[in-house]
Enzyme design. Structure first.
Site, PDB file in Angstrom:
ATOM      1  N   GLU A 291     -48.157  -7.980 -46.750  1.00 28.86           N
ATOM      2  CA  GLU A 291     -49.313  -7.330 -46.113  1.00 28.86           C
ATOM      3  C   GLU A 291     -50.533  -7.791 -46.884  1.00 28.86           C
ATOM      4  OE1 GLU A 291     -52.343  -4.622 -46.064  1.00 28.86           O
ATOM      5  OE2 GLU A 291     -50.725  -3.234 -46.581  1.00 28.86           O
ATOM      6  N   CYS A 325     -57.582  -2.740 -47.096  1.00 23.65           N
ATOM      7  CA  CYS A 325     -57.363  -3.945 -46.282  1.00 23.65           C
ATOM      8  C   CYS A 325     -57.650  -3.699 -44.806  1.00 23.65           C
ATOM      9  CB  CYS A 325     -55.924  -4.439 -46.443  1.00 23.65           C
ATOM     10  SG  CYS A 325     -55.542  -5.020 -48.102  1.00 23.65           S
TER      11      CYS A 325
END
Length: 516
Positions: A291, A325
């Site tokens: 990720e 993020c």
């Protein structure tokens, strides 16, 4: 906006012998925590290793702790030796019970865990409390998934219909799901608890053993989780935390990526580091969950509910001072509603109270490091020099604090537009048509999260289908959930975390043919 300075909290680690490590807390920390044993750190090591400081982001230079490094090679050996007993000698029901108990302990210690997280990450206490609860949901979810026939099940066999392969013997085709093996889980500093449980929950439920390498910036959260895992009955060699310094991190990352004893690596962090780990892992053909970075667009269409869009924008952009993020990084607003959206956003943003996260009324904390604050300031100044208008903020405050900032007339070629800012900055660009908005939104090498606001149901399906991103939020700024598959496309990574797909990442399928 108001800037509040940090309260001084000191934690110190004392080496009690050459081969044992323990943590002793200062009186200020003891007075804040209901249970100071959460930060006990008793480890055995065959070698005397280095220690490293953990700093308070709200007060640069203030050391919260001196943490002893852990030998990663020893951790791999212990994890390898513990695999068979955890994978083969425990039932899915037993593992489920351990995860449920771990979750219960996390919830019952939520106040202390939130304080620990806030001290080392800088995020406001309210956000830390929210993350602690979010972390517990992954343990609950994978405790339930572990005992489903489609879950780990300790090697549950799923028979196909009676098979007669062409030209082959008659028999039954079986699919056996088994734990991948030893897993390395590398977690980031911006969600120091939830990213651990999101990885460790499915790994342990599947029957894998897990080595967690937390960020060197936020190891105390991992230590506290480790202590609670042990209390929950998870064996010490089945779930291990490897703490190492910034200087040691690259070599430890390489060891985890190249070790033949580790069958899977899960990493949350930058695209640059993810690519390096992917390359290093190729030598042993590891299974990967990555990720990585994002640069999320936030699109406001002409038919959007502007008040709802502003609320969603605030939630998405300023959580953890813009250091996630999935934060909205590129704001595209239709020209017909641009001015009213910016006006309302400025007014909402003015109410943000910047200060030390430990203060109860703080709504935005500091950036994680001095270098991070420098980087955001450099990008803001460059954008203004290139023609952007600063509607609000734009300045660095004391230490690692930064003003919530709104920029309009931003160039789509500017650094603050084309790269992930990881700071509390809203760069805004106008658009005229849906096609133009889509082109700009998809003009990125990454594709993690994306957001848009509209009242048009047809557009909801049309635009979400065309966005090149793994996650899409419609009329909402915070969309993460333990039941939802989380992950990106393009250079934002591989695999999914959360949901039943997150468990599948830790299972291998073995084919067994039984001659009838």
């Amino acid at each position: 906006m108001v800037l509040r300075t940090a309260s001084r909290l000191v934690v110190s680690f004392a080496i009690t012998s050459r081969n044992a490590r323990s943590l002793t807390t200062g009186s200020t920390v003891v007075s804040r925590l209901n249970d100071s044993s959460l930060l006990d750190w008793n480890k055995e090591s065959s070698s005397s290793l280095t220690s490293f400081p953990v700093f308070d982001p709200a007060s640069p230079g203030t050391v919260l702790a001196e943490v002893q490094s852990v030998d990663a090679a020893e951790a791999i050996e212990k994890s390898k030796d513990a695999l068979a007993s955890w994978r083969d000698d425990t039932t899915a029901s037993f593992r489920s019970t351990c995860l449920s108990e771990w979750s219960r302990l996390v919830k019952s210690n939520s106040e202390d865990l939130a304080i620990i997280m806030t001290l080392e990450s800088g995020k406001p206490l309210a956000e830390s409390k929210g993350e602690v609860n979010y972390a517990a949901t992954f343990l609950d979810y994978y405790a339930a998934e572990a005992i489903r026939p489609t879950g780990a099940g300790g090697g549950f066999m799923v028979p196909s219909p009676f098979a007669t392969p062409s030209g082959g013997p008659k028999g039954n085709v079986l699919a056996v799901q088994q734990a991948v093996g030893v897993c390395a889980l590398i977690a980031p500093w911006n969600f120091p608890m939830a990213m651990i449980t999101r990885k460790a929950g499915p790994a342990l439920a599947a029957g894998c053993t897990a080595i967690v390498k937390p960020s060197e910036l936020t190891p105390l959260s991992a230590i506290a989780l480790d202590n609670l895992a042990k209390q929950a009955g998870i064996p010490s060699d089945v779930f291990q935390v490897v703490t190492v310094s910034t200087e040691e991190t690259p070599s430890v990352g390489e060891l985890l990526a190249t070790s033949p004893h580790i069958q899977k690596l899960s990493f949350t962090g930058s695209t640059r580091v993810g690519k390096l780990l992917m390359k290093q892992s190729s030598e042993t053909v590891k299974r990967l969950s990555l990720e990585l970075g994002g640069n999320a667009p936030f699109v406001v269409f002409e038919d959007a509910d502007i008040d709802q869009a502003v609320t969603a924008a605030m939630a998405s952009k300023f959580r953890n001072a813009g250091q996630t993020c999935v934060c909205a990084d590129r704001f595209l607003v239709h020209s017909s509603v641009h001015d009213i959206f910016v006006e309302k956003l400025v007014e909402k943003t003015k109410a943000i109270k910047v200060g030390a996260g430990i203060e109860a009324d703080t709504t935005m904390g500091p950036l994680i490091t001095l270098q991070a604050a420098d980087s955001v300031l450099e990008k803001v100044r460059a954008a203004i020099e290139e023609g952007a208008t600063c509607e609000l903020g734009g300045n660095r405050l004391d230490g690692q604090f930064f003003e919530p900032t709104i920029l309009t007339h931003v160039s789509t070629e500017s650094d603050i537009w084309k790269t992930e800012s990881f700071g509390p900055v809203v760069p805004v660009v106008k658009f005229e048509t849906e096609e133009e908005a889509l082109t700009i939104a998809n003009d990125s090498s990454v594709g993690l999260a994306s957001y848009f606001c509209t009242e048009n149901l047809s557009r909801v399906f049309r635009f979400s289908n065309s966005l090149e991103a793994g996650l899409v939020g419609v009329n909402e700024g915070i969309i993460s959930s333990c039941v939802a598959p989380f992950g990106g496309v393009k250079e934002s990574g591989l695999g999914r975390e959360g949901s039943h797909l997150g468990l599948a990442e830790y299972l291998e399928t073995k084919y067994v043919f039984i001659n009838s």
